[in-house]
Write a protein that holds these residues in place. Structure first.
Motif, mmCIF file in Angstrom:
data_model
loop_
_atom_site.group_PDB
_atom_site.id
_atom_site.type_symbol
_atom_site.label_atom_id
_atom_site.label_comp_id
_atom_site.label_asym_id
_atom_site.label_seq_id
_atom_site.Cartn_x
_atom_site.Cartn_y
_atom_site.Cartn_z
ATOM 1 N N THR A 43 0.847 -1.185 0.000
ATOM 2 C CA THR A 43 0.000 0.000 0.000
ATOM 3 C C THR A 43 0.880 1.232 0.000
ATOM 4 O O THR A 43 1.871 1.302 0.730
ATOM 5 C CB THR A 43 -0.893 0.002 1.248
ATOM 6 O OG1 THR A 43 -1.609 -1.216 1.264
ATOM 7 C CG2 THR A 43 -1.865 1.166 1.225
ATOM 8 N N THR A 45 0.798 5.748 -1.047
ATOM 9 C CA THR A 45 -0.085 6.901 -1.207
ATOM 10 C C THR A 45 0.295 7.658 -2.461
ATOM 11 O O THR A 45 1.457 8.017 -2.645
ATOM 12 C CB THR A 45 0.053 7.836 0.011
ATOM 13 O OG1 THR A 45 0.070 7.024 1.174
ATOM 14 C CG2 THR A 45 -1.098 8.800 0.071
ATOM 15 N N GLY A 48 -2.082 11.697 -2.098
ATOM 16 C CA GLY A 48 -2.946 11.651 -0.924
ATOM 17 C C GLY A 48 -3.977 10.537 -0.952
ATOM 18 O O GLY A 48 -4.800 10.425 -0.051
ATOM 19 N N LYS A 49 -3.927 9.723 -1.989
ATOM 20 C CA LYS A 49 -4.916 8.654 -2.108
ATOM 21 C C LYS A 49 -4.198 7.324 -1.883
ATOM 22 O O LYS A 49 -3.140 7.078 -2.481
ATOM 23 C CB LYS A 49 -5.487 8.686 -3.518
ATOM 24 C CG LYS A 49 -6.872 8.078 -3.642
ATOM 25 C CD LYS A 49 -7.214 7.917 -5.097
ATOM 26 C CE LYS A 49 -8.209 8.944 -5.582
ATOM 27 N NZ LYS A 49 -8.491 8.789 -7.017
ATOM 28 N N GLU A 50 -4.756 6.501 -1.015
ATOM 29 C CA GLU A 50 -4.087 5.219 -0.756
ATOM 30 C C GLU A 50 -4.431 4.213 -1.842
ATOM 31 O O GLU A 50 -5.601 4.056 -2.201
ATOM 32 C CB GLU A 50 -4.527 4.673 0.599
ATOM 33 C CG GLU A 50 -3.688 5.219 1.728
ATOM 34 C CD GLU A 50 -3.653 4.304 2.934
ATOM 35 O OE1 GLU A 50 -4.402 3.303 2.944
ATOM 36 O OE2 GLU A 50 -2.894 4.610 3.858
ATOM 37 N N THR A 52 -3.539 0.080 -3.222
ATOM 38 C CA THR A 52 -2.905 -1.197 -2.943
ATOM 39 C C THR A 52 -2.619 -1.879 -4.272
ATOM 40 O O THR A 52 -3.521 -2.047 -5.090
ATOM 41 C CB THR A 52 -3.832 -2.062 -2.089
ATOM 42 O OG1 THR A 52 -4.168 -1.312 -0.927
ATOM 43 C CG2 THR A 52 -3.152 -3.346 -1.682
ATOM 44 N N ALA A 66 -4.276 4.631 -8.933
ATOM 45 C CA ALA A 66 -4.837 5.699 -8.105
ATOM 46 C C ALA A 66 -5.559 6.735 -8.957
ATOM 47 O O ALA A 66 -6.065 7.722 -8.437
ATOM 48 C CB ALA A 66 -3.720 6.377 -7.316
ATOM 49 N N LYS A 111 5.204 7.972 -0.342
ATOM 50 C CA LYS A 111 4.236 9.011 -0.702
ATOM 51 C C LYS A 111 4.652 9.588 -2.052
ATOM 52 O O LYS A 111 5.751 10.100 -2.207
ATOM 53 C CB LYS A 111 4.234 10.105 0.370
ATOM 54 C CG LYS A 111 3.566 9.688 1.666
ATOM 55 C CD LYS A 111 3.167 10.935 2.454
ATOM 56 C CE LYS A 111 2.322 10.595 3.670
ATOM 57 N NZ LYS A 111 3.048 9.759 4.667
#
Lengths: 746, 245
Positions: A43, A45, A48-50, A52, A66, A111
């Motif tokens: 996982t 980011t 800002g969006k996680e 997997t 994402a 990130k």
């Protein structure tokens, strides 16, 4: 320079090339590791969006997951990663510089930012360097409107240049890649997608990069054409206008074209295609992605043979008067057939129908129903021995289908090719075998005529004896085959047409039955017949084969449904012949009445591919002249003859298809035959071929000229040029090195 | 950056002289495509002689059998040496065949590395370094001297008698002895126009001058004499406690 695996010495370790993503098994979607990494998801980011993603995914894939669009030129998810265009730069937290997201594995917990000033500035810088040497010829460039560089420069390009070179922009001479691919090398941005495709997928290792730095260029160094049946795909891959389609040059712009998603009929793979048409003309054909069938490749015949649809067409019904064809109305033509049928005095099995390569399922069902209603079982196919019941029978589907399925080929760890050259019979399938051969330790052997298959194989021989030896367990390959987990036997469709077909089918059926615990299991069926003709699996499915009694009857009335490959001598001189098809090819010459029908781009019909996958083709353009849809012609004829068929619209006809076999209306899926039925089918083959003796005639490839196999490709100018350039080798072969007798199209 | 300024802010002439730059044309680099010529075509046979074949086998044996193509650079070099200092298409094809790799992979290597000459060269291959340290120490003068002394040829050209080929090269790593030239496999360093001529004359006469610095230095020591180690350095134990002496 790309370091790619050579055909000659395949590394035994599998880690040299990035594993090409195979999306049909989600666990394998790793772009980096050669082995499937299982289970472990990570996982991270992105903006800002996680998200997997499976471990080993490239960062670019995580960003895509994402929902962030990453511009790219060199990255392609079916090719090895090059990381040389630098367009996909993103910002990663605690990384001092922007990173190329295609060449960076996604790391857990990192990130990523794809939309920051740093990222934009970096990409603008990259774009500026790309454009520094890119010619400003968008208005005359065929890629205009579908050019990645054009699109991305709208966002990342500068409106003025900062580079003024006295000597001008870099100039690179164009390469001659044959009649299909037009090159304009000044536009090349050296993404090397074409080089990677040619080396990994197509198996032509003559394409590469020469020189270095600013002078690096794509080419073959020596003068050579791109001798591959998959070469058209590099046109699609090219993100700029460096490689464009030669037959399509300056013909249309993408925004003028109507797109119709359909199915290809040039071979039995059933590649998914997108037909781009303008008005009543097909302008080009492009692949449509379908991971279960053709991934996103199509072969050159699929892509370029469509210009044959403009020539030699039958546009009006023709009735023979004396030695001339006279145009007639539909009414006259159908009446002439009804009269001909009566005059010929054909009764029962003397009425014969022959289905050709391009006959669609609906028409075959309608014709079979009509002929059956007239009391005949004489349904032939236009192949050698097509007027006899096929050796494998049609009662059990697994006897004539590619049971392992096309994606399943990649699971096989030992492949035996019997009497087939998949490179010409199913080029897209062949590239899967090559992919498997490059990345896994698969063992391949061939019984049949030697051929350049784009992968290495053990050659076992070219006759029934070689197969008998293999079945008896003689030879090194037989041992390897015994130890394989997922062994696969690919039986060519030509085997059933061969004089020794019976004995070889007998050997194979007994062998498979003996080794059923590995060859026929609930999860794997390693006995696969590779059909080479689009209509054949459907013909077998609907039972378009003669009964034993009918096959010995001399026909007096012959109805040729798209049949252009038959031997003229097989039609009795005094028989009344109807040709129903779209091209004035061989079949029309033999006919007393010609009925103009539609080609595959002009009708919405059902096609069954070699795996038994039913797919729906769609009409892209209207039929020329007064040509009509095939099943409607048969339906109209039935009315005139006086035995009307019970369906008035295509839906009723598809209900009839469902009655015959529900698989014919279950689209886009394959249904595996159960183990018991498959074994029963093999028993049937074994019992019907028991005691057959081999005479030892060598197996010959059924396709000698890949580019011309059906009336459409024979009428095509492009395919004629390909035949001249690649099959006959005129004007080429300037620096012939390492080309033995196994030349790809010899 | 400047393009953002209004055009009138910069005098036009200044703007032009500032913005225009040019890269030198690369005469020494041949085309990156192959054209068949009478002297360079795949029909000309090439094969390692017995001695080179032995060396080639030895080189190949350094690599695992499935990665024997790793030997491509040393084998190309061996081929270039045997083929009068240049790598013809036949050499590349032969190496490809020997290593069992597609010829294109060899062409890629041979075109990437500038030390593979893909056109014939003279008997003596003179490479003049013109990278910054050499340039600061007068390599332009050396280059001009070489060119003039060899009959006014230009970098990248071969003399009429086929004895010398001159090319400009990038840094050879002998900066401490700049300026320098390479003739064949040997470095001639600390050059002046005079010593350059002497060297070239010697080669013309068929002699082989002594390689290395031409200024009398042994290696790259200080030319103004030693500044350290002027007297005997103290030995082990000196200035130590008596028990360690």
């Amino acid at each position: 320079m790309l370091r790619l695996v050579s055909t000659v010495s395949r590394p035994t370790s599998t880690g040299l090339l990035g594993k090409v993503v195979s999306t049909h098994t989600p666990q394998c979607s790793s772009a980096f590791s050669a082995t499937c990494s299982r289970g472990a998801d990570i996982t991270l980011t992105v903006d800002g969006k996680e998200v997997t993603v499976p471990q080993g995914s490239a960062l670019i894939q995580a960003c895509e997951a994402a929902g962030a669009t990453i511009p790219r030129f060199c990255y392609h998810d079916r090719l090895a990663i090059a990381g040389n265009c630098r367009m996909c730069l993103v910002e990663v937290e605690r990384s001092p510089k922007p990173v190329a997201s295609c060449a960076m594995p996604a790391m857990p917990g990192s990130k990523v930012f794809t939309n920051t000033p740093l990222v934009h500035e970096a990409r603008e810088g990259v774009m500026e360097f790309l454009l520094a040497n890119h010619p400003l010829d968008c208005p005359v460039c065929d890629q205009g409107g579908e050019c990645d560089l054009q699109d991305q420069s709208m966002r990342y390009g500068s409106d003025r240049t900062r580079f003024h070179e006295i000597t001008g922009k870099r100039a690179v001479e164009n390469k001659d890649m044959g009649p299909l691919v037009k090159t304009s090398m000044n536009r090349c941005i050296q993404c090397t997608r074409c080089v990677r495709f040619a080396n990994e997928v197509a198996g032509i290792e003559e394409l590469g990069t020469t020189g270095r730095g600013n002078d690096m260029q794509i080419g073959t160094y020596v003068e050579k054409t791109m001798d591959s049946e998959m070469s058209g795909n590099i046109v699609d891959l090219c993100p700029v206008g460096a490689l464009t389609s030669k037959p399509y040059a300056f013909h249309a712009r993408p925004w003028e074209l109507k797109n119709t998603e359909s199915v290809d009929v040039m071979d039995a793979v059933g590649s998914n295609i997108r037909i781009d048409s303008r008005g009543v003309q097909v302008m080009r054909i492009q692949p449509k992605t379908n991971d279960d069938v053709n991934e996103e490749w199509i072969n050159d015949k699929t892509r370029y043979a469509f210009d044959g649809l403009r020539f030699q067409r039958l546009t009006t019904p023709l009735v023979k008067q004396g030695d001339r064809f006279v145009p007639a109305t539909w009414e006259n033509a159908l009446t002439a057939i009804a009269e001909g049928l009566t005059a010929s005095g054909a009764k029962g099995d003397e009425i014969q129908a022959v289905a050709g390569h391009l006959a669609d399922t609906e028409a075959m069902v309608a014709l079979k129903d009509l002929v059956n209603r007239l009391g005949s079982d004489n349904l032939g196919l236009d192949q050698p021995g097509g007027n006899r019941p096929p050796i494998h029978g049609v009662d059990v589907r697994s006897n004539y289908l590619f049971n392992a399925t096309i994606p399943g080929v990649e699971k096989a760890d030992a492949i035996l090719l019997v009497g087939t050259n998949p490179r010409h019979e199913a080029a897209v399938l062949n590239s899967r075998i090559r992919k498997s051969w490059l990345h896994t330790p698969v063992e391949i052997a061939l019984i049949g005529e030697r051929a350049d298959t784009a992968y290495g194989y053990d050659y076992l021989g070219d006759s029934a004896k070689a197969l008998a030896d293999f079945v008896a367990g003689k030879g090194a390959f037989a041992d390897k085959f015994k130890n394989a987990k997922n062994p696969l036997i690919i039986v060519g469709s030509a085997l059933s047409e061969h004089p020794d077909g019976k004995s070889m089918y007998n050997d194979l059926a007994n062998f498979v039955e003996k080794n059923k615990e590995r060859l026929v299991t609930p999860t794997w069926n390693g006995f696969s017949v590779l059909q080479r003709v689009a209509s054949r699996p459907a013909a077998y499915d609907v039972g378009f084969v003669p009964s034993q009694r009918a096959s010995t009857t001399k026909p007096k009335f012959v109805y040729l449904l798209n049949a252009d490959e038959l031997d003229p001598a097989s039609i009795p001189q005094d028989a009344f012949v109807v040709y129903h098809g779209h091209h004035g090819d061989l079949g029309a010459q033999l006919a007393d009445v010609c009925l103009p029908a539609t080609a595959y781009t002009e009708k919405a019909t059902t096609w069954v591919n070699t795996e038994g996958r039913t797919q729906m083709g769609r009409a892209a353009v209207s039929a020329p002249g007064v040509a009509r849809e095939d099943w409607k012609i048969v339906r109209a004829l039935s009315e005139v003859i006086g035995t009307p068929l019970p369906y008035d619209d295509v839906l009723a006809l598809r209900d009839r298809l469902w009655e015959i076999s529900p698989t014919l209306v279950r689209y886009d899926t394959t249904e595996a035959t159960s183990v018991d039925v498959a074994l029963a089918g093999l028993k049937l083959i074994a019992s019907q071929t028991a005691g057959a003796k081999a005479v030892g005639t060598p197996l010959r490839r059924p396709i000698t000229n890949f580019y011309q196999t059906d009336p459409i490709s024979r009428a095509s100018v492009t395919m004629a040029q390909c035949t001249r350039a690649f099959v006959k080798g005129e004007n080429y072969g300037f620096s012939e090195v390492g080309k033995g007798s196994q030349a790809a199209f010899a | 950056m400047f393009s953002k300024l209004p055009r009138s802010a910069l005098p036009r002439t200044v703007a032009r002289s500032r913005f225009i730059s040019s890269t030198p044309s690369r005469n020494s680099d041949a085309l990156f495509v192959h054209r068949d010529t009478p002297y360079n075509n795949p029909k000309i046979a090439f094969e390692f002689d017995a001695e080179n074949m032995k060396r080639a086998q030895d080189i190949i044996s350094h690599y695992p059998p499935q990665y024997k193509k790793a030997a491509v650079i040393p084998l190309l070099d061996l081929g270039q040496r045997q083929n009068k200092g240049w790598t013809s298409i036949s050499v590349m094809n032969y190496v490809a065949n020997l290593l069992g790799m597609p010829p294109m992979r060899v062409y890629e290597v041979a075109t990437f590395y500038t030390m593979f000459n893909r056109e014939p060269i003279g008997e003596h291959f003179v490479q003049v370094c013109t990278t910054t340290p050499c340039q600061l120490r007068g390599s332009t003068e050396i280059l001009n001297t070489v060119c003039e002394h060899l009959g006014g040829i230009k970098p990248g050209q071969t003399t009429k008698d086929g004895k010398f080929t001159v090319v400009e090269v990038e840094c050879q790593g002998a900066c401490s002895n700049a300026p320098m030239i390479v003739v064949g496999d040997d470095f001639y360093e600390d050059l002046t126009p005079k010593s350059t001529k002497t060297i070239l004359d010697a080669f013309k006469k068929g002699m082989k001058p002594k390689p290395g610095p031409q200024s009398g230095r042994q290696t790259s020591e200080n030319s103004a004499g030693l500044t350290t180690l002027t007297k005997k350095p103290y030995g082990p134990g000196e200035f130590c406690q008596p028990e360690f002496q």
